[in-house]
Enzyme design. Structure first.
Site, PDB file in Angstrom:
ATOM      1  N   CYS A   3      -5.862  -3.760  13.751  1.00 29.84           N
ATOM      2  CA  CYS A   3      -6.177  -2.544  12.984  1.00 29.84           C
ATOM      3  C   CYS A   3      -7.483  -1.974  13.535  1.00 29.84           C
ATOM      4  CB  CYS A   3      -6.215  -2.824  11.484  1.00 29.84           C
ATOM      5  SG  CYS A   3      -7.528  -3.934  10.937  1.00 29.84           S
ATOM      6  N   ARG A   9      -6.969  -4.681   6.856  1.00 31.80           N
ATOM      7  CA  ARG A   9      -5.518  -4.842   7.006  1.00 31.80           C
ATOM      8  C   ARG A   9      -5.120  -6.018   7.909  1.00 31.80           C
ATOM      9  NH1 ARG A   9      -4.674   1.215   8.878  1.00 31.80           N
ATOM     10  NH2 ARG A   9      -6.704   0.670   9.766  1.00 31.80           N
ATOM     11  N   ASP A 119      -4.853   2.709   5.409  1.00 34.64           N
ATOM     12  CA  ASP A 119      -6.166   2.059   5.450  1.00 34.64           C
ATOM     13  C   ASP A 119      -6.776   2.043   4.038  1.00 34.64           C
ATOM     14  OD1 ASP A 119      -8.638   1.101   6.038  1.00 34.64           O
ATOM     15  OD2 ASP A 119      -9.057   2.537   7.643  1.00 34.64           O
TER      16      ASP A 119
HETATM   17  P1  4NP Z   1      -9.274  -1.935   8.655  1.00 32.51           P
HETATM   18  O1  4NP Z   1     -10.157  -0.943   7.740  1.00 32.51           O
HETATM   19  O2  4NP Z   1      -8.974  -1.197   9.952  1.00 32.51           O
HETATM   20  O3  4NP Z   1      -8.030  -2.163   7.853  1.00 32.51           O
HETATM   21  O4  4NP Z   1     -10.102  -3.170   8.860  1.00 32.51           O
HETATM   22  C1  4NP Z   1     -11.322  -0.343   8.223  1.00 32.51           C
HETATM   23  C2  4NP Z   1     -12.526  -0.976   8.002  1.00 32.51           C
HETATM   24  C3  4NP Z   1     -13.686  -0.402   8.472  1.00 32.51           C
HETATM   25  C4  4NP Z   1     -13.645   0.799   9.158  1.00 32.51           C
HETATM   26  C5  4NP Z   1     -12.434   1.433   9.382  1.00 32.51           C
HETATM   27  C6  4NP Z   1     -11.248   0.852   8.913  1.00 32.51           C
HETATM   28  N1  4NP Z   1     -14.846   1.396   9.646  1.00 32.51           N
HETATM   29  O5  4NP Z   1     -14.777   2.459  10.262  1.00 32.51           O
HETATM   30  O6  4NP Z   1     -15.932   0.830   9.443  1.00 32.51           O
END
Ligand code: 4NP
Length: 156
Positions: A3, A9, A119
């Site tokens: 991800c 995720r 997300d």
């Molecule tokens: P993930 O969620 O891709 O599901 O881990 C996110 C967590 C942090 C960020 C973006 C998506 N971020 O930009 O910090």
């Protein structure tokens, strides 16, 4: 399982598929990574940890890391949790053999639909439960695919 941040995720996807594979007697090594490095070294988001724990899965020992080109050599199959992640992975891919190992995770449940796992990062807890449910369903389907094939060969 890849991800963006590797804290919401994909840690759930790693934990869920690893748990199901183990229970199905498959000796798979499931790991996860993110296409950005904002959270490298951090444990999964507290709400991902909470939802996993409510479902009997401990993901607290995982640590975020960034996806790298060498991962294409290390793994047989690489799932992107969403389309923007897939775009980044294609940029990192070195050739068509790398790209051929990738797919959007939800295509295992809904072939060709190119659905994202949303997300949950910006939202409240229910988003994490929704994500858990989607990933649990698709991982169930993946296990079914491989165990049914194995059973067919076992009966020959
Ligand atoms: P993930 O969620 O891709 O599901 O881990 C996110 C967590 C942090 C960020 C973006 C998506 N971020 O930009 O910090």
């Amino acid at each position: 399982m890849v991800c963006l941040g590797n804290i919401c995720r994909s840690p759930l996807a790693e934990g869920i598929l690893q748990d199901k594979a183990f229970k199905a007697g498959l000796s798979w090594s499931v790991e996860s990574a993110g296409t950005n490095s904002y959270h490298t070294g951090e444990p999964p988001h507290p709400l991902s940890q909470k939802v996993a724990k409510l479902n009997g899965i401990d993901i607290s020992q995982q640590r975020a890391r960034r996806f790298k080109a060498e991962d294409f050599d290390m793994y047989d199959k690489i799932y992107a949790l969403a389309d923007d992640v897939m775009d980044e992975m294609k940029k990192i891919a070195r050739n068509k053999f790398d790209t051929a190992k990738t797919d959007l995770l939800m295509n295992e449940l809904h072939p060709g639909k190119d659905m994202d796992v949303p997300d949950p990062w910006y939202g409240p807890e229910p988003g994490y439960h929704e994500v858990y449910k989607m990933i649990d369903q698709v991982c169930g389907k993946i296990i079914e695919k491989y165990t049914v094939t194995n059973q067919r060969f076992a009966n020959l």
